[in-house]
Design an enzyme around this catalytic site. Structure first.
Site, short mmCIF file in Angstrom:
data_model
loop_
_atom_site.label_atom_id
_atom_site.label_comp_id
_atom_site.label_asym_id
_atom_site.label_seq_id
_atom_site.Cartn_x
_atom_site.Cartn_y
_atom_site.Cartn_z
N HIS A 72 0.85 -1.21 0.00
CA HIS A 72 0.00 0.00 0.00
C HIS A 72 0.87 1.25 0.00
O HIS A 72 1.62 1.51 0.95
CB HIS A 72 -0.92 0.03 1.22
CG HIS A 72 -1.76 1.28 1.27
ND1 HIS A 72 -2.90 1.43 0.51
CD2 HIS A 72 -1.62 2.44 1.95
CE1 HIS A 72 -3.42 2.61 0.75
NE2 HIS A 72 -2.66 3.26 1.61
N HIS A 74 1.19 5.49 -2.02
CA HIS A 74 0.63 6.53 -2.89
C HIS A 74 1.83 7.13 -3.62
O HIS A 74 2.42 8.11 -3.15
CB HIS A 74 -0.08 7.61 -2.05
CG HIS A 74 -1.22 7.11 -1.22
ND1 HIS A 74 -2.53 7.28 -1.57
CD2 HIS A 74 -1.23 6.43 -0.04
CE1 HIS A 74 -3.32 6.74 -0.64
NE2 HIS A 74 -2.54 6.21 0.30
N GLU A 148 -8.44 5.40 -7.48
CA GLU A 148 -9.16 5.84 -6.28
C GLU A 148 -10.48 6.53 -6.64
O GLU A 148 -10.53 7.35 -7.55
CB GLU A 148 -8.28 6.80 -5.48
CG GLU A 148 -8.80 7.10 -4.09
CD GLU A 148 -7.72 7.70 -3.21
OE1 GLU A 148 -7.39 7.08 -2.19
OE2 GLU A 148 -7.20 8.78 -3.53
N HIS A 187 -12.17 5.13 -1.61
CA HIS A 187 -11.18 5.71 -0.69
C HIS A 187 -11.35 5.24 0.76
O HIS A 187 -10.44 4.60 1.31
CB HIS A 187 -11.26 7.23 -0.81
CG HIS A 187 -10.39 7.99 0.12
ND1 HIS A 187 -10.86 8.97 0.95
CD2 HIS A 187 -9.07 7.92 0.36
CE1 HIS A 187 -9.87 9.48 1.65
NE2 HIS A 187 -8.76 8.87 1.31
N HIS A 214 -9.23 2.11 2.53
CA HIS A 214 -8.69 2.56 3.82
C HIS A 214 -9.81 2.43 4.86
O HIS A 214 -10.88 3.02 4.68
CB HIS A 214 -8.31 4.04 3.79
CG HIS A 214 -7.22 4.42 2.83
ND1 HIS A 214 -7.44 4.77 1.52
CD2 HIS A 214 -5.88 4.53 3.01
CE1 HIS A 214 -6.31 5.09 0.94
NE2 HIS A 214 -5.33 4.96 1.81
N GLU A 217 -8.56 3.91 10.23
CA GLU A 217 -7.20 4.41 10.42
C GLU A 217 -7.10 5.19 11.75
O GLU A 217 -6.24 4.91 12.56
CB GLU A 217 -6.81 5.30 9.23
CG GLU A 217 -5.38 5.88 9.35
CD GLU A 217 -4.98 6.71 8.15
OE1 GLU A 217 -5.84 6.97 7.29
OE2 GLU A 217 -3.79 7.10 8.08
N ASP A 328 2.55 3.25 2.99
CA ASP A 328 1.76 4.44 2.76
C ASP A 328 2.64 5.42 1.98
O ASP A 328 3.69 5.04 1.46
CB ASP A 328 1.22 5.01 4.08
CG ASP A 328 -0.27 5.39 3.97
OD1 ASP A 328 -0.74 5.59 2.83
OD2 ASP A 328 -0.95 5.47 5.00
#
Ligand SMILES: [Zn+2]
Length: 388
Positions: A72, A74, A148, A187, A214, A217, A328
């Site tokens: 995972h 970005h 996304e 998302h 996600h 979190e 991340d």
């Protein structure tokens, strides 16, 4: 010709805190016997010492294992500066403040960094179409590019979904065997309306497309599903939300409602999405995820840096849930090297068997990205890239 050292014909026993060959549970401590550049044996260190008493012993590193998977990230945020800040400060002061750095240039730099690190596969969240266009043709990476999807107004769900579907179909025609695949990422359960969440996940399940969401979190996410308010709702960009949270999720918040229970009752877990973060969950949530057969992706450094809490790894392991690791973005994780997550997790979970962490980074990651792990086998040429 350079004279050979007298003992160079002897096999070498390379040692590590953890050996994971890609099969089975691993060894701690473990080792690999290399003879003439070829793997002669792998296994438990004491057994190897007994079987190869003349081998020269050398510590190779903390871990010997196939290249880990960054399950995972970005990549389009790879030009951001890392900053550890509490979640509700990090969003405006880092994500929004550095927004002009987000895009294709950062994504390409991040992809090159993953390739340089020898990453086994990647699960990347793609925020914009031009980033997908730029990453999909790359031949130096394998894994999944999850497009996304956001949208909190249920009445706009069908139009958003139609646009997403058109783009996904176009991108899927550009997939190559063994190369990067296209997936979808609604998302979060609070930034995607119930109707859009259902449409996207039902479509993905029908088409066999991988999913990441996600979930859970920050503690404020659990509060939002319990009460319909709290800091997450107060910090929302109000223009992008309906008047109440109940409209987003299509039901009223309840004292026992959690993001995981909501997704389960909406039918989303049947599509077996990989659930990212899962820090603030209940024992019932963990049981639901285990029953649905979903894998989870933990990002330990990011969770710590943003003060979101610690993923309850032992409870997920006890429930038999497959765990993978991700960095991340560099803006919260600090780097794209998932070996850093393993090292951090070893310190964070001193009571946990370190073999679980290494296996998660390799096998768990390949399970999430649907890719095939490399395996360290007797008779194969020894490859230094197996030392972390
Ligand atoms: Zn993320």
């Amino acid at each position: 010709m350079r004279p050979m050292p007298a003992d160079s014909w002897l096999p070498e026993l390379l040692t590590a805190d953890v050996l994971y060959t890609g099969i089975g549970g691993g060894y701690a401590p473990g080792g690999v016997v290399v003879s003439g550049g070829v793997v002669a044996a792998t296994g438990d260190l004491a057994t190897l010492r007994a079987s190869f008493p003349h081998a020269r012993e050398r510590r190779a590193g903390a871990v010997i294992a196939p290249p880990p998977v960054n399950a995972h990230t970005h990549l389009d945020m790879s030009a951001y500066d890392f900053q550890a800040l509490p979640y509700f400060r990090w969003l405006p002061e880092v994500v929004i403040a550095q927004q002009r750095r987000r895009g294709v240039a950062g994504a390409l730099a991040g992809a090159a960094e993953l390739a340089r690190l020898g990453t086994g596969a990647v699960g990347d969240i793609v925020w914009a179409g031009d980033v997908m266009d730029a990453l999909l043709p790359r031949e130096d990476l394998t894994g999944v590019l999850y497009f996304e999807v956001l949208g909190t107004f249920p009445e706009r769900a069908d139009a958003i979904f139609a646009g997403v579907r058109e783009r996904i179909e176009r991108w899927r025609r550009l997939e190559r065997p063994g190369g990067l695949r296209v997936g979808l990422s609604p998302h979060t359960p609070f930034t995607v309306s119930h109707r859009l969440m259902r449409r996207v996940t039902e479509y993905a399940a029908g088409e066999g497309l991988p999913l990441q969401i996600h979930v859970a979190e920050h503690p404020a996410e659990a509060e939002l599903f319990r009460t319909g308010g709290g800091p997450l709702w107060e910090h929302r960009p109000a223009a992008l939300y309906p008047a109440t949270f109940a409209e987003v999720i299509g039901r009223g918040p309840e004292p026992d409602l959690t993001p995981v229970r909501y997704l389960d009752e909406l039918g989303v877990l049947r599509a077996r999405p990989a659930l990212v973060h899962m820090v603030n969950v209940t024992p019932e949530d963990i049981a639901r995820v285990a029953a649905a057969g979903c894998a989870v992706v933990s990002c330990p450094r990011s969770n710590a840096h943003l003060e979101c809490g610690a993923f309850p790894w032992a409870a997920f392991a006890a429930a038999g849930v497959e765990v993978a690791l991700g960095t991340d973005s560099v803006a919260s994780g600090g780097s794209l090297d998932v070996r850093g997550e393993v090292a951090f997790a070893r310190a964070l979970y001193p009571a946990l068997d370190p073999r679980l962490l290494v296996r998660a980074a390799v096998k768990g990651g390949h399970r999430v990205t649907g890719t095939r792990p490399q395996v360290l086998r007797r008779g194969d040429p020894w490859d230094e890239r197996f030392v972390w």
